[in-house]
Design a protein around this motif. Sequence first.
Motif, PDB file in Angstrom:
ATOM      1  N   GLU A   2       0.839  -1.205   0.000  1.00 56.69           N
ATOM      2  CA  GLU A   2       0.000   0.000   0.000  1.00 56.69           C
ATOM      3  C   GLU A   2       0.871   1.250   0.000  1.00 56.69           C
ATOM      4  O   GLU A   2       1.830   1.351   0.768  1.00 56.69           O
ATOM      5  N   THR A   4       0.556   5.770  -0.458  1.00 59.43           N
ATOM      6  CA  THR A   4      -0.323   6.940  -0.503  1.00 59.43           C
ATOM      7  C   THR A   4       0.469   8.114  -1.046  1.00 59.43           C
ATOM      8  O   THR A   4       1.646   8.289  -0.719  1.00 59.43           O
ATOM      9  N   THR A  26       5.121  10.202  -3.525  1.00 55.97           N
ATOM     10  CA  THR A  26       4.900   9.731  -2.164  1.00 55.97           C
ATOM     11  C   THR A  26       5.951  10.344  -1.244  1.00 55.97           C
ATOM     12  O   THR A  26       6.859  11.041  -1.705  1.00 55.97           O
ATOM     13  N   THR A  45      -5.224  12.991  -4.675  1.00 63.45           N
ATOM     14  CA  THR A  45      -4.538  12.225  -3.649  1.00 63.45           C
ATOM     15  C   THR A  45      -5.170  10.833  -3.574  1.00 63.45           C
ATOM     16  O   THR A  45      -6.392  10.714  -3.454  1.00 63.45           O
ATOM     17  N   LYS A  47      -4.868   6.490  -2.265  1.00 64.20           N
ATOM     18  CA  LYS A  47      -4.260   5.359  -1.556  1.00 64.20           C
ATOM     19  C   LYS A  47      -4.331   4.177  -2.513  1.00 64.20           C
ATOM     20  O   LYS A  47      -5.412   3.805  -2.972  1.00 64.20           O
ATOM     21  N   LEU A  70      -8.623  10.031  -1.814  1.00 65.47           N
ATOM     22  CA  LEU A  70      -8.632  10.664  -0.500  1.00 65.47           C
ATOM     23  C   LEU A  70      -8.778  12.170  -0.633  1.00 65.47           C
ATOM     24  O   LEU A  70      -8.409  12.759  -1.649  1.00 65.47           O
ATOM     25  N   GLN A  73      -4.371  15.853   1.587  1.00 59.46           N
ATOM     26  CA  GLN A  73      -3.839  15.788   2.942  1.00 59.46           C
ATOM     27  C   GLN A  73      -3.114  17.068   3.384  1.00 59.46           C
ATOM     28  O   GLN A  73      -2.932  17.299   4.570  1.00 59.46           O
TER      29      GLN A  73
END
Length: 352
Positions: A2, A4, A26, A45, A47, A70, A73
Motif C-alpha cells: 500500500e 499513498t 509519495t 490524492t 491510496k 482521499l 492531505q
Amino acid sequence: MEITGEITDIIYQNEINSYTVAEFETQDGNITIVGYLPFINAGDTLKLIGKIVTHQDYGEQFKIDTFEKLMPQTLTSLEHYLSNGTIKGIGPATAKKIVDTFGEETIHVLKFEPEKLSNIKGINKEKAISISETFIENWELWQIVGYLEKFGIGVQNAKNVYEKLGINAIEEIEENPYILIDIANNVDFKKIDKMAMNLGMPYNYEKRIKSGIKYGIMCATTNGHCKVQKENLITFCKELLEISNEEVEENIIQLKAKNEIVEEDNWIYLSYFFDAENNIAQRIQILQNSQNTKKIENIKKEMKKTEQSSEIELSEKQKEAINAINENNVCIITGGPRNWKNNYYKNSNRII
C-alpha cells in the motif's frame, strides 16, 4: 503493498477504459503507476494497493490492484486538486487565492459555506454556489465507486454505472439492486441477491427472477455462447433462485413480451445478442449475393504459378479450399490447431 501520495502528472490515459500511466509522488519519492483509474486527474490524492513490477522498457512501476481517492492531505495538495480543471471556474490563480484565504477551513467552506467564496475577487455568489456544487458532486462520485466495490464491481465498471445512473446511483441501486445486472459486466449475482434479501425483497420478487434469467444467459455468453437451451436455463435459474419451474417460465414469457430476450427453436438469447447474430447473417448474405469481382477464370494455372514461385506443393484439400474461395464471396475455413489454415490464407492471397 500500500502506498499513498499525489498524482503529479498523467502520462497516458485511455479514454474508453481509463487505463492510466501516471507519475505519483509519495513521501519516499516518485514512482510511475499503471492501472485502471477512472475519474482521476493530476493533483488527486490516492491510496493505492498493488505491487512493484519491472517493465522491460520502462523499468520499475507500481501496478494498481485497487485504489481509494482521499481528500487532499496538505494545503499544497488541496491547491493542486482545486486547480486540476475538474471544477469549472477554478484555475491555478483562483485555487491559490481560495487556499490562501481559508487555509485548513477550505474544504469546510466548499462543502457547507460556499457563499464565503464570493469574498474572493473574481467569484460572485452564483459562481461560488456552482463551485461548491461541483466539488460536492465530484466527491459523491467517489462514494459511488466505493459502494460498488461491495458488489465486486471494479473501477472500470463503476464508470459505466455512474454514466448510466448518474449521481443518484446509490439510491437507485438500493431501490433495485438487480439493475446492476443490466448495466455492469461480470457482476457477482449472489452478492447483489444477498443485498436485496437484506433489504427485505421476497424470493419471488419479479425483478429478482427476471435478473436471474438474464444472468443465467450472460453466464453462457462468458463461455463463448450466444444462446442457451431453454431447459438448461430453467434448471439453472430454479437452483440459483430457489424458486419453481413455473415461476421461471412465467418470467421468461414476460421478458419475451418486453423484447428483452428472444426464444428461437427452444434456444434463449439476450435480445442484443440475437440482433447481433441476425445483423451478421444479413451482412454475410449481402456479401455472398454481390458480384464476385475477385474471381479468376483460370485458377488452376494461377495455383501452379504460386506453387512454383513459393516452392510449396499444395495438397488436394488446399486446392479445394482455394477453389472455394475463388468461387464464393464468403468462405469459412475451419479446423483445429496445426491444420495449415494459415497456409490456405497466405496462398489464396498470393493467387487471388
